[in-house]
Design an enzyme around this catalytic site. Structure first.
Site, PDB file in Angstrom:
ATOM      1  N   HIS A  93       0.876  -1.179   0.000  1.00  0.00           N
ATOM      2  CA  HIS A  93       0.000   0.000   0.000  1.00  0.00           C
ATOM      3  C   HIS A  93       0.913   1.228   0.000  1.00  0.00           C
ATOM      4  O   HIS A  93       1.973   1.195   0.639  1.00  0.00           O
ATOM      5  CB  HIS A  93      -0.824   0.113   1.274  1.00  0.00           C
ATOM      6  CG  HIS A  93      -1.703  -1.048   1.583  1.00  0.00           C
ATOM      7  ND1 HIS A  93      -1.292  -2.123   2.301  1.00  0.00           N
ATOM      8  CD2 HIS A  93      -3.007  -1.262   1.293  1.00  0.00           C
ATOM      9  CE1 HIS A  93      -2.288  -2.972   2.446  1.00  0.00           C
ATOM     10  NE2 HIS A  93      -3.341  -2.485   1.838  1.00  0.00           N
ATOM     11  N   ASP A 105       2.432   1.779   3.306  1.00  0.00           N
ATOM     12  CA  ASP A 105       3.366   0.796   3.871  1.00  0.00           C
ATOM     13  C   ASP A 105       4.793   1.293   3.621  1.00  0.00           C
ATOM     14  O   ASP A 105       5.724   0.941   4.335  1.00  0.00           O
ATOM     15  CB  ASP A 105       3.250  -0.575   3.186  1.00  0.00           C
ATOM     16  CG  ASP A 105       1.886  -1.211   3.356  1.00  0.00           C
ATOM     17  OD1 ASP A 105       1.167  -0.822   4.289  1.00  0.00           O
ATOM     18  OD2 ASP A 105       1.539  -2.094   2.542  1.00  0.00           O
ATOM     19  N   MET A 127       2.375  -5.601  -8.046  1.00  0.00           N
ATOM     20  CA  MET A 127       1.082  -4.992  -7.673  1.00  0.00           C
ATOM     21  C   MET A 127       1.303  -3.896  -6.646  1.00  0.00           C
ATOM     22  O   MET A 127       2.164  -4.017  -5.790  1.00  0.00           O
ATOM     23  CB  MET A 127       0.163  -6.084  -7.105  1.00  0.00           C
ATOM     24  CG  MET A 127      -1.211  -5.638  -6.666  1.00  0.00           C
ATOM     25  SD  MET A 127      -1.289  -4.968  -4.987  1.00  0.00           S
ATOM     26  CE  MET A 127      -1.771  -6.401  -4.045  1.00  0.00           C
ATOM     27  N   GLU A 145     -11.200  -6.005  -4.728  1.00  0.00           N
ATOM     28  CA  GLU A 145     -11.188  -7.040  -3.682  1.00  0.00           C
ATOM     29  C   GLU A 145     -12.414  -6.890  -2.792  1.00  0.00           C
ATOM     30  O   GLU A 145     -12.642  -5.835  -2.202  1.00  0.00           O
ATOM     31  CB  GLU A 145      -9.905  -6.898  -2.859  1.00  0.00           C
ATOM     32  CG  GLU A 145      -9.817  -7.896  -1.723  1.00  0.00           C
ATOM     33  CD  GLU A 145      -8.474  -7.823  -1.001  1.00  0.00           C
ATOM     34  OE1 GLU A 145      -7.523  -7.223  -1.536  1.00  0.00           O
ATOM     35  OE2 GLU A 145      -8.392  -8.366   0.111  1.00  0.00           O
ATOM     36  N   LYS A 202     -14.951  -7.992   0.485  1.00  0.00           N
ATOM     37  CA  LYS A 202     -14.920  -8.519   1.852  1.00  0.00           C
ATOM     38  C   LYS A 202     -16.303  -8.249   2.442  1.00  0.00           C
ATOM     39  O   LYS A 202     -16.848  -7.169   2.235  1.00  0.00           O
ATOM     40  CB  LYS A 202     -13.828  -7.804   2.642  1.00  0.00           C
ATOM     41  CG  LYS A 202     -13.587  -8.378   4.030  1.00  0.00           C
ATOM     42  CD  LYS A 202     -12.366  -7.709   4.686  1.00  0.00           C
ATOM     43  CE  LYS A 202     -12.062  -8.297   6.032  1.00  0.00           C
ATOM     44  NZ  LYS A 202     -10.901  -7.663   6.688  1.00  0.00           N
ATOM     45  N   GLU A 258     -10.121 -13.078  -2.173  1.00  0.00           N
ATOM     46  CA  GLU A 258      -9.271 -13.504  -1.044  1.00  0.00           C
ATOM     47  C   GLU A 258      -9.910 -14.696  -0.341  1.00  0.00           C
ATOM     48  O   GLU A 258     -11.107 -14.676  -0.015  1.00  0.00           O
ATOM     49  CB  GLU A 258      -9.082 -12.348  -0.058  1.00  0.00           C
ATOM     50  CG  GLU A 258      -8.351 -12.828   1.200  1.00  0.00           C
ATOM     51  CD  GLU A 258      -7.871 -11.725   2.122  1.00  0.00           C
ATOM     52  OE1 GLU A 258      -7.374 -10.706   1.615  1.00  0.00           O
ATOM     53  OE2 GLU A 258      -8.002 -11.903   3.345  1.00  0.00           O
ATOM     54  N   HIS A 272     -11.753 -13.834   2.898  1.00  0.00           N
ATOM     55  CA  HIS A 272     -12.959 -13.017   2.770  1.00  0.00           C
ATOM     56  C   HIS A 272     -14.149 -13.839   2.271  1.00  0.00           C
ATOM     57  O   HIS A 272     -15.264 -13.703   2.772  1.00  0.00           O
ATOM     58  CB  HIS A 272     -12.699 -11.843   1.838  1.00  0.00           C
ATOM     59  CG  HIS A 272     -11.624 -10.923   2.331  1.00  0.00           C
ATOM     60  ND1 HIS A 272     -11.238  -9.800   1.642  1.00  0.00           N
ATOM     61  CD2 HIS A 272     -10.850 -10.957   3.449  1.00  0.00           C
ATOM     62  CE1 HIS A 272     -10.272  -9.189   2.306  1.00  0.00           C
ATOM     63  NE2 HIS A 272     -10.006  -9.877   3.404  1.00  0.00           N
ATOM     64  N   ASP A 294      -5.626 -13.227  -3.536  1.00  0.00           N
ATOM     65  CA  ASP A 294      -5.063 -13.134  -2.186  1.00  0.00           C
ATOM     66  C   ASP A 294      -5.192 -14.500  -1.526  1.00  0.00           C
ATOM     67  O   ASP A 294      -6.280 -14.924  -1.118  1.00  0.00           O
ATOM     68  CB  ASP A 294      -5.804 -12.070  -1.362  1.00  0.00           C
ATOM     69  CG  ASP A 294      -5.284 -10.664  -1.636  1.00  0.00           C
ATOM     70  OD1 ASP A 294      -4.412 -10.514  -2.529  1.00  0.00           O
ATOM     71  OD2 ASP A 294      -5.731  -9.726  -0.961  1.00  0.00           O
ATOM     72  N   ASP A 341     -11.595 -11.831  10.263  1.00  0.00           N
ATOM     73  CA  ASP A 341     -10.606 -12.046   9.202  1.00  0.00           C
ATOM     74  C   ASP A 341      -9.294 -12.522   9.823  1.00  0.00           C
ATOM     75  O   ASP A 341      -8.582 -11.752  10.456  1.00  0.00           O
ATOM     76  CB  ASP A 341     -10.389 -10.713   8.472  1.00  0.00           C
ATOM     77  CG  ASP A 341      -9.533 -10.842   7.232  1.00  0.00           C
ATOM     78  OD1 ASP A 341      -9.474 -11.931   6.657  1.00  0.00           O
ATOM     79  OD2 ASP A 341      -8.946  -9.829   6.834  1.00  0.00           O
ATOM     80  N   ASP A 378      -6.635 -14.211   8.242  1.00  0.00           N
ATOM     81  CA  ASP A 378      -5.417 -14.088   7.414  1.00  0.00           C
ATOM     82  C   ASP A 378      -4.364 -15.130   7.784  1.00  0.00           C
ATOM     83  O   ASP A 378      -3.182 -14.810   7.975  1.00  0.00           O
ATOM     84  CB  ASP A 378      -4.807 -12.675   7.546  1.00  0.00           C
ATOM     85  CG  ASP A 378      -5.664 -11.607   6.879  1.00  0.00           C
ATOM     86  OD1 ASP A 378      -6.432 -11.937   5.962  1.00  0.00           O
ATOM     87  OD2 ASP A 378      -5.552 -10.434   7.286  1.00  0.00           O
ATOM     88  N   ASP A 382      -1.690 -12.930   1.113  1.00  0.00           N
ATOM     89  CA  ASP A 382      -2.149 -11.829   1.962  1.00  0.00           C
ATOM     90  C   ASP A 382      -2.502 -12.434   3.322  1.00  0.00           C
ATOM     91  O   ASP A 382      -3.657 -12.714   3.616  1.00  0.00           O
ATOM     92  CB  ASP A 382      -3.363 -11.129   1.341  1.00  0.00           C
ATOM     93  CG  ASP A 382      -3.772  -9.926   2.176  1.00  0.00           C
ATOM     94  OD1 ASP A 382      -3.005  -9.539   3.080  1.00  0.00           O
ATOM     95  OD2 ASP A 382      -4.867  -9.381   1.936  1.00  0.00           O
TER      96      ASP A 382
HETATM   97  C1  GCO Z   1      -7.739  -7.017   4.689  1.00  0.00           C
HETATM   98  C2  GCO Z   1      -7.436  -7.010   3.208  1.00  0.00           C
HETATM   99  C3  GCO Z   1      -6.214  -6.251   2.849  1.00  0.00           C
HETATM  100  C4  GCO Z   1      -6.144  -5.992   1.367  1.00  0.00           C
HETATM  101  C5  GCO Z   1      -5.115  -5.002   1.065  1.00  0.00           C
HETATM  102  C6  GCO Z   1      -4.958  -4.791  -0.411  1.00  0.00           C
HETATM  103  O1  GCO Z   1      -8.654  -7.725   5.022  1.00  0.00           O
HETATM  104  O2  GCO Z   1      -7.073  -6.337   5.449  1.00  0.00           O
HETATM  105  O3  GCO Z   1      -7.349  -8.323   2.785  1.00  0.00           O
HETATM  106  O4  GCO Z   1      -5.077  -6.947   3.290  1.00  0.00           O
HETATM  107  O5  GCO Z   1      -5.899  -7.131   0.645  1.00  0.00           O
HETATM  108  O6  GCO Z   1      -5.466  -3.843   1.690  1.00  0.00           O
HETATM  109  O7  GCO Z   1      -5.568  -3.667  -0.812  1.00  0.00           O
HETATM  110 MN    MN Z   2      -6.582  -9.070   0.920  1.00  0.00          MN
HETATM  111 MN    MN Z   3      -8.070  -9.904   4.405  1.00  0.00          MN
END
Ligand code: GCO
Ligand code: MN
Ligand code: MN
Length: 385
Positions: A55, A58, A89, A182, A184, A218, A221, A246, A256, A258, A288
């Site tokens: 991002h 970041d 990306m 993306e 969610k 993702e 998600h 993702d 979430d 991850d 991700d």
């Molecule tokens: C989350 C998202 C993020 C996005 C990222 C890309 O749930 O936090 O998955 O990780 O993928 O912001 O834009």
């Molecule tokens: Mn993501």
């Molecule tokens: Mn996520």
């Protein structure tokens, strides 16, 4: 062991925010120190990643001066080149700063929507500068807790205006960039707009430049929404809209998580890898995810290596599946009854269907050897085949 070593052509990528995740959660503070992006790039190259994504913030603090920005970008570019990595990306953070507390592109405040566009086009310039081909848009704050505050139709209209604006910007600058949206279902908002990849696919068709926009599904998600990631990705792929992915893992019905790819839903991850590999999908295998909060830097490395290894192990299992005589014999049997000719309408074809005598009862008596087939898959995954 050595057969699960990644190669550049495997195209494994990570976000700076994944290996840089400091383990903060809604109930606890950071447990790991901040690691500079340049060091994260080195760490990723040590584990065999092909590329690094990020991002805008970041890398570049939100309040950096243009001089600071240029110095940071130059140092980062150098590190990426030194490690022989790529930046496939780039994405934009439209969720952390308080200005976005009620959304960015869907905010009720026009100047906030304009600021979000400004922040995004600056990130697009940066993406182009670093040679990225995909720009991900995740609308982390595009949602609401209070449905009285906004008609979702207005939110979608604003979302569309902004994405159309961004497509025009890319066209105007002749950048070789495509967008990947993306989805969610929730978190951080109570409800997010466009909550699933399916919703995104429908929305894309309403844009001014649908050809420039695809999806970035993702695993976590879609699973949060109770959906099957494999099916979601298959639909995107079939529509020619899988621009990015993702990869991570997730228990159903939770926040979430991850999790490390392949750590939780082995069968789901297997079929996802099978889909991508069988399709010869050319995109990046982007992780991700982040390490458990229990980990230190060594654990973060183990996490990143685990994501890659699990993908490679599952890829080997896919080859095994595709060559397994018993599994293939069952699939062959199914295919034999499938009929390759497409079902195409004509008045004659419809009339012929009406004239035909179907033995519905005996068709209904047919059994399918799916218990056996599924058990073979389970045994293959458990390593006893
Ligand atoms: C989350 C998202 C993020 C996005 C990222 C890309 O749930 O936090 O998955 O990780 O993928 O912001 O834009
Ligand atoms: Mn993501
Ligand atoms: Mn996520």
């Amino acid at each position: 062991m050595s057969r699960f070593v990644p190669k550049p052509e495997d195209h494994f990528t990570f976000g700076l925010w994944t290996v840089g995740n400091r383990g903060r959660d809604p109930f606890g503070h950071e447990v790991r120190p901040a690691v500079p992006p340049v060091r994260l790039v080195q760490l990723l190259s040590e584990v065999g990643a092909y590329g690094v994504n990020f991002h805008d913030n970041d890398l570049i603090p939100i309040d950096a001066t243009p001089q600071e920005r240029d110095a940071i970008v130059a140092e980062f570019k150098q590190a990426v080149n030194d490690c022989n990595m790529r930046v496939p990306m780039v994405t934009v953070n439209l969720f952390s700063d308080p200005v976005f507390r009620d959304g960015a592109f869907t905010s009720n405040v026009r100047s906030i929507r304009e600021y979000a566009l400004r922040k995004t086009i600056e990130s697009i310039d940066l993406a182009a500068e670093l040679g990225a081909e995909i720009f991900v848009l995740w609308g982390g704050r595009e949602g609401t807790e209070v449905d009285a505050s906004k008609d979702p139709r207005d939110a979608l209209k604003r979302y569309r205006e902004c994405i159309d604006f961004l497509c025009e910007y890319v066209i105007d600058h002749q950048y070789p960039l495509k967008f990947a949206l993306e989805a969610k279902p929730n978190e951080p908002r109570g409800d997010l707009y466009l909550p699933t990849t399916g919703s995104m696919l429908a929305f894309i068709e309403t844009l001014a430049h649908p050809d420039m926009v695809g999806v970035n599904p993702e695993f976590a998600h879609e699973t949060m929404a109770g959906l099957n990631m494999y099916h979601q990705v298959a639909q995107a792929l079939e529509a020619g809209k899988l621009f990015h992915i993702d990869l991570n893992d997730q228990k159903i019905g939770r926040f979430d998580q991850d999790l490390r790819f392949g750590s939780e839903s082995l069968k789901g991850a297997f079929f996802l890898v099978k889909l991508l590999e069988d399709a010869g999908w050319q995109g990046m295998r982007h992780f991700d995810a982040h390490a458990y909060r229990t980990e230190d830097e060594e654990g973060v490395k183990a996490f990143a290596e685990g994501c890659i290894r699990n993908y490679l192990i599952l890829r080997e299992k896919v080859h095994q599946f595709n060559e397994d005589p018993e599994i293939q014999a069952i699939l062959q049997e199914l295919r034999a009854e499938g009929g390759d000719e497409p079902l195409v309408y004509s008045a004659d074809a419809a009339a012929a269907l009406k004239d035909r005598t179907f033995d519905r009862v005996s068709l209904g008596e047919k059994a399918y050897p799916y218990e056996k087939l599924d058990q073979l898959v389970v045994e293959l995954l458990l390593g006893v085949r």
